[in-house]
Motif scaffolding. Structure first.
Motif, PDB file in Angstrom:
ATOM      1  N   ASN A 262       0.827  -1.204   0.000  1.00 30.62           N
ATOM      2  CA  ASN A 262       0.000   0.000   0.000  1.00 30.62           C
ATOM      3  C   ASN A 262       0.860   1.252   0.000  1.00 30.62           C
ATOM      4  N   LYS A 263       0.541   2.195  -0.867  1.00 34.57           N
ATOM      5  CA  LYS A 263       1.255   3.461  -0.960  1.00 34.57           C
ATOM      6  C   LYS A 263       0.247   4.589  -1.130  1.00 34.57           C
ATOM      7  N   GLN A 264       0.722   5.806  -0.935  1.00 33.85           N
ATOM      8  CA  GLN A 264      -0.125   6.964  -1.212  1.00 33.85           C
ATOM      9  C   GLN A 264      -0.286   7.088  -2.718  1.00 33.85           C
ATOM     10  N   GLY A 265      -1.433   7.537  -3.149  1.00 36.33           N
ATOM     11  CA  GLY A 265      -1.643   7.728  -4.578  1.00 36.33           C
ATOM     12  C   GLY A 265      -3.059   7.438  -4.977  1.00 36.33           C
ATOM     13  N   LYS A 266      -3.460   7.963  -6.105  1.00 39.27           N
ATOM     14  CA  LYS A 266      -4.833   7.780  -6.566  1.00 39.27           C
ATOM     15  C   LYS A 266      -4.928   6.568  -7.480  1.00 39.27           C
ATOM     16  N   ILE A 275       0.138  10.218  -9.466  1.00 41.75           N
ATOM     17  CA  ILE A 275       0.960   9.613  -8.434  1.00 41.75           C
ATOM     18  C   ILE A 275       1.408  10.679  -7.444  1.00 41.75           C
ATOM     19  N   ASN A 276       1.179  10.427  -6.176  1.00 44.07           N
ATOM     20  CA  ASN A 276       1.516  11.402  -5.150  1.00 44.07           C
ATOM     21  C   ASN A 276       2.731  11.010  -4.317  1.00 44.07           C
ATOM     22  N   ALA A 277       3.112   9.737  -4.359  1.00 45.55           N
ATOM     23  CA  ALA A 277       4.197   9.287  -3.500  1.00 45.55           C
ATOM     24  C   ALA A 277       5.360   8.769  -4.329  1.00 45.55           C
ATOM     25  N   GLN A 278       6.549   9.227  -4.033  1.00 47.74           N
ATOM     26  CA  GLN A 278       7.711   8.839  -4.806  1.00 47.74           C
ATOM     27  C   GLN A 278       8.071   7.369  -4.609  1.00 47.74           C
ATOM     28  N   ASP A 279       7.695   6.809  -3.466  1.00 53.94           N
ATOM     29  CA  ASP A 279       8.049   5.413  -3.199  1.00 53.94           C
ATOM     30  C   ASP A 279       6.963   4.445  -3.638  1.00 53.94           C
ATOM     31  N   GLU A 280       5.998   4.901  -4.381  1.00 52.48           N
ATOM     32  CA  GLU A 280       4.913   4.030  -4.839  1.00 52.48           C
ATOM     33  C   GLU A 280       5.426   2.976  -5.811  1.00 52.48           C
ATOM     34  N   LEU A 281       4.852   1.786  -5.728  1.00 55.28           N
ATOM     35  CA  LEU A 281       5.155   0.725  -6.664  1.00 55.28           C
ATOM     36  C   LEU A 281       4.120   0.764  -7.786  1.00 55.28           C
ATOM     37  N   LYS A 305     -14.006  -6.606 -10.947  1.00 51.02           N
ATOM     38  CA  LYS A 305     -14.176  -6.828  -9.501  1.00 51.02           C
ATOM     39  C   LYS A 305     -12.833  -6.931  -8.802  1.00 51.02           C
ATOM     40  N   MET A 306     -11.832  -7.487  -9.486  1.00 41.05           N
ATOM     41  CA  MET A 306     -10.500  -7.497  -8.905  1.00 41.05           C
ATOM     42  C   MET A 306      -9.971  -6.069  -8.750  1.00 41.05           C
ATOM     43  N   ILE A 307     -10.186  -5.260  -9.780  1.00 39.89           N
ATOM     44  CA  ILE A 307      -9.762  -3.857  -9.718  1.00 39.89           C
ATOM     45  C   ILE A 307     -10.467  -3.149  -8.559  1.00 39.89           C
ATOM     46  N   ALA A 308     -11.757  -3.429  -8.388  1.00 45.38           N
ATOM     47  CA  ALA A 308     -12.510  -2.815  -7.283  1.00 45.38           C
ATOM     48  C   ALA A 308     -11.914  -3.205  -5.936  1.00 45.38           C
ATOM     49  N   GLU A 314      -6.970   0.448  -1.348  1.00 41.56           N
ATOM     50  CA  GLU A 314      -6.155   1.634  -1.613  1.00 41.56           C
ATOM     51  C   GLU A 314      -4.776   1.262  -2.157  1.00 41.56           C
ATOM     52  N   ILE A 315      -4.762   0.219  -2.972  1.00 41.11           N
ATOM     53  CA  ILE A 315      -3.537  -0.142  -3.693  1.00 41.11           C
ATOM     54  C   ILE A 315      -3.604   0.551  -5.048  1.00 41.11           C
ATOM     55  N   PRO A 316      -2.750   1.522  -5.302  1.00 43.23           N
ATOM     56  CA  PRO A 316      -2.811   2.248  -6.577  1.00 43.23           C
ATOM     57  C   PRO A 316      -2.510   1.324  -7.754  1.00 43.23           C
ATOM     58  N   ILE A 317      -3.337   1.374  -8.772  1.00 39.77           N
ATOM     59  CA  ILE A 317      -3.127   0.557  -9.963  1.00 39.77           C
ATOM     60  C   ILE A 317      -3.704   1.302 -11.160  1.00 39.77           C
ATOM     61  N   THR A 318      -2.964   1.316 -12.238  1.00 37.03           N
ATOM     62  CA  THR A 318      -3.456   1.861 -13.497  1.00 37.03           C
ATOM     63  C   THR A 318      -4.101   0.721 -14.267  1.00 37.03           C
ATOM     64  N   HIS A 319      -5.296   0.941 -14.813  1.00 34.31           N
ATOM     65  CA  HIS A 319      -6.016  -0.167 -15.449  1.00 34.31           C
ATOM     66  C   HIS A 319      -6.612   0.278 -16.773  1.00 34.31           C
ATOM     67  N   HIS A 320      -6.872  -0.703 -17.626  1.00 29.48           N
ATOM     68  CA  HIS A 320      -7.305  -0.409 -18.991  1.00 29.48           C
ATOM     69  C   HIS A 320      -8.067  -1.597 -19.562  1.00 29.48           C
ATOM     70  N   VAL A 321      -9.145  -1.316 -20.272  1.00 27.52           N
ATOM     71  CA  VAL A 321      -9.871  -2.331 -21.039  1.00 27.52           C
ATOM     72  C   VAL A 321      -9.749  -1.958 -22.508  1.00 27.52           C
ATOM     73  N   PHE A 322      -9.205  -2.865 -23.303  1.00 29.43           N
ATOM     74  CA  PHE A 322      -9.044  -2.594 -24.740  1.00 29.43           C
ATOM     75  C   PHE A 322     -10.038  -3.438 -25.535  1.00 29.43           C
ATOM     76  N   GLU A 323     -10.292  -3.035 -26.749  1.00 27.36           N
ATOM     77  CA  GLU A 323     -11.199  -3.780 -27.622  1.00 27.36           C
ATOM     78  C   GLU A 323     -10.435  -4.955 -28.226  1.00 27.36           C
ATOM     79  N   GLY A 324     -10.830  -6.152 -27.836  1.00 27.86           N
ATOM     80  CA  GLY A 324     -10.154  -7.331 -28.350  1.00 27.86           C
ATOM     81  C   GLY A 324     -10.292  -8.500 -27.403  1.00 27.86           C
ATOM     82  N   GLY A 325      -9.637  -9.599 -27.770  1.00 26.78           N
ATOM     83  CA  GLY A 325      -9.707 -10.813 -26.986  1.00 26.78           C
ATOM     84  C   GLY A 325      -8.418 -11.107 -26.250  1.00 26.78           C
ATOM     85  N   HIS A 326      -8.196 -12.390 -25.984  1.00 30.18           N
ATOM     86  CA  HIS A 326      -7.083 -12.786 -25.122  1.00 30.18           C
ATOM     87  C   HIS A 326      -5.733 -12.760 -25.834  1.00 30.18           C
TER      88      HIS A 326
END
Length: 347
Positions: A262-266, A275-281, A305-308, A314-326
């Motif tokens: 867990n780190k600070q950040g949105k 990103i608000n914290a320099q030590d964020e992973l 639901k995993m992202i939720a 409050e684990i910062p993660i960047t997420h994306h859904v693209f048009e396509g399959g596996h």
């Protein structure tokens, strides 16, 4: 067919990285019950400046392949994936990323993949990934301290997230591309106990099984093993095995590991990262809109639901859904994953 312009091949480029290969015996995989090979075959991409600048150190990214795949597959050229060498050459020539080393890890096993997990049956593939691979590779190549990333697709996407959550001190960035759809959140596997029992019986008789059964078998050899029950080497009580599956998924692992990562950040969507914290992973995950189902549930819904869960923790993660399959846009996924890791290194 629309193609990402960043993936257009440029065979006349003056920026030409080198692909090398080496093999080594992984101590963590020796003498395992399943007789999985401890000899691992690694493929490495080196930027053109590597040979020209013998004192320069480089960021490094470990790439984890999926089920029924191999390290060389990252470098294969198809209509939708020009391969790591071309992608890295194109990104490097345009100056979109810093020169870096990319290492394709060997995660193969006799049952199509080991899921990068420690197992008393198959060998300690997690230790191989997080110890043997790092020690062997970074003794061979000049690696810049504090710039180690991990990226994977499918089984490898799970492996990248799993390794990052269990060892956040090892990695400075993670990109999980289409992480294993059936293992992102809890599912009531006990309703499938009879199916799994039939599949195990078929496997024991040497008959062909459903493709996805091998993924579950590899995982069960890690979380519900039984040395006395060959050839499956999983516990005989299938209801208990299913309960083990229900408890083992990325959302549950995130809950256990949140205090350590867990780190600070949105928590934001791609393109709006704050990103608000320099030590964020920095962690990135993406999924295709047309992934289909796993264990009777939509994979896209499992991902969301995993992202939720990450958001609640409050684990910062960047997420994306693209048009396509596996597997139809792996090249574009590699491009996004590498760009994310490179940007994370520069923060």
């Amino acid at each position: 067919m629309n193609r990402d312009p960043t993936l257009i091949s440029n065979n006349t480029t003056h920026y030409q990285g080198v692909v090398e290969r080496f093999s080594f015996e992984a101590a963590s995989l020796k003498s395992n019950i399943a007789n999985e090979d401890a000899e691992r075959h690694i493929v490495v991409y080196l930027p053109p400046s590597y040979a020209e600048s013998p004192k320069r150190e480089y960021p490094i990214v470990y790439m984890l392949h999926g089920m029924d795949s191999h390290p060389e597959s990252w470098f294969d050229q198809t209509a939708t994936n020009l391969g790591i060498r071309h992608i890295m050459n194109n990104l490097g020539e345009r100056g979109d990323i810093e020169d870096m080393i990319v290492v394709a890890v060997d995660g193969r096993s006799s049952i199509k993949g080991a899921w990068y997990l420690n197992s008393p049956i198959s060998g300690n593939f997690f230790d191989y990934l997080t110890q043997d691979m790092i020690n062997e590779t970074e003794n061979r190549y000049r690696v810049k301290k504090g710039k180690r990333g991990i990226c994977g697709h499918s089984m490898g996407g799970f492996g990248a997230l799993y390794a990052t959550m269990l060892h956040p001190e090892l990695y400075q960035a993670c990109a999980a591309l289409s992480p294993g759809g059936m293992i992102m959140r809890e599912h009531r596997y006990q309703q499938h106990a009879e199916f799994f029992k039939n599949q195990v019986e078929a496997f024991t008789k040497g008959e062909e099984c459903e493709w996805f059964f091998y993924a579950y078998l590899a995982i069960l050899r890690a979380i519900a093993p039984d040395r006395s029950n060959p050839p499956s080497y999983i516990i005989r009580d299938m209801d208990a095995a299913m309960r083990a599956l229900e408890q083992f998924h990325l959302s549950a692992i995130a809950k256990k590991r949140a205090p350590f990562i867990n780190k600070q950040g949105k928590y934001t969507a791609i393109g709006a990262r704050d990103i608000n914290a320099q030590d964020e992973l920095p962690i990135y995950a993406e999924i295709g809109s047309d992934e289909g189902e796993a264990a009777g549930e939509p994979i896209l819904e499992n991902f969301q639901k995993m992202i939720a869960t990450f958001e609640e923790l409050e684990i910062p993660i960047t997420h994306h859904v693209f048009e396509g399959g596996h597997i139809d846009k792996v090249g574009e996924q590699i491009d996004r994953g590498i760009r994310f890791i490179d940007a994370s290194f520069k923060q």
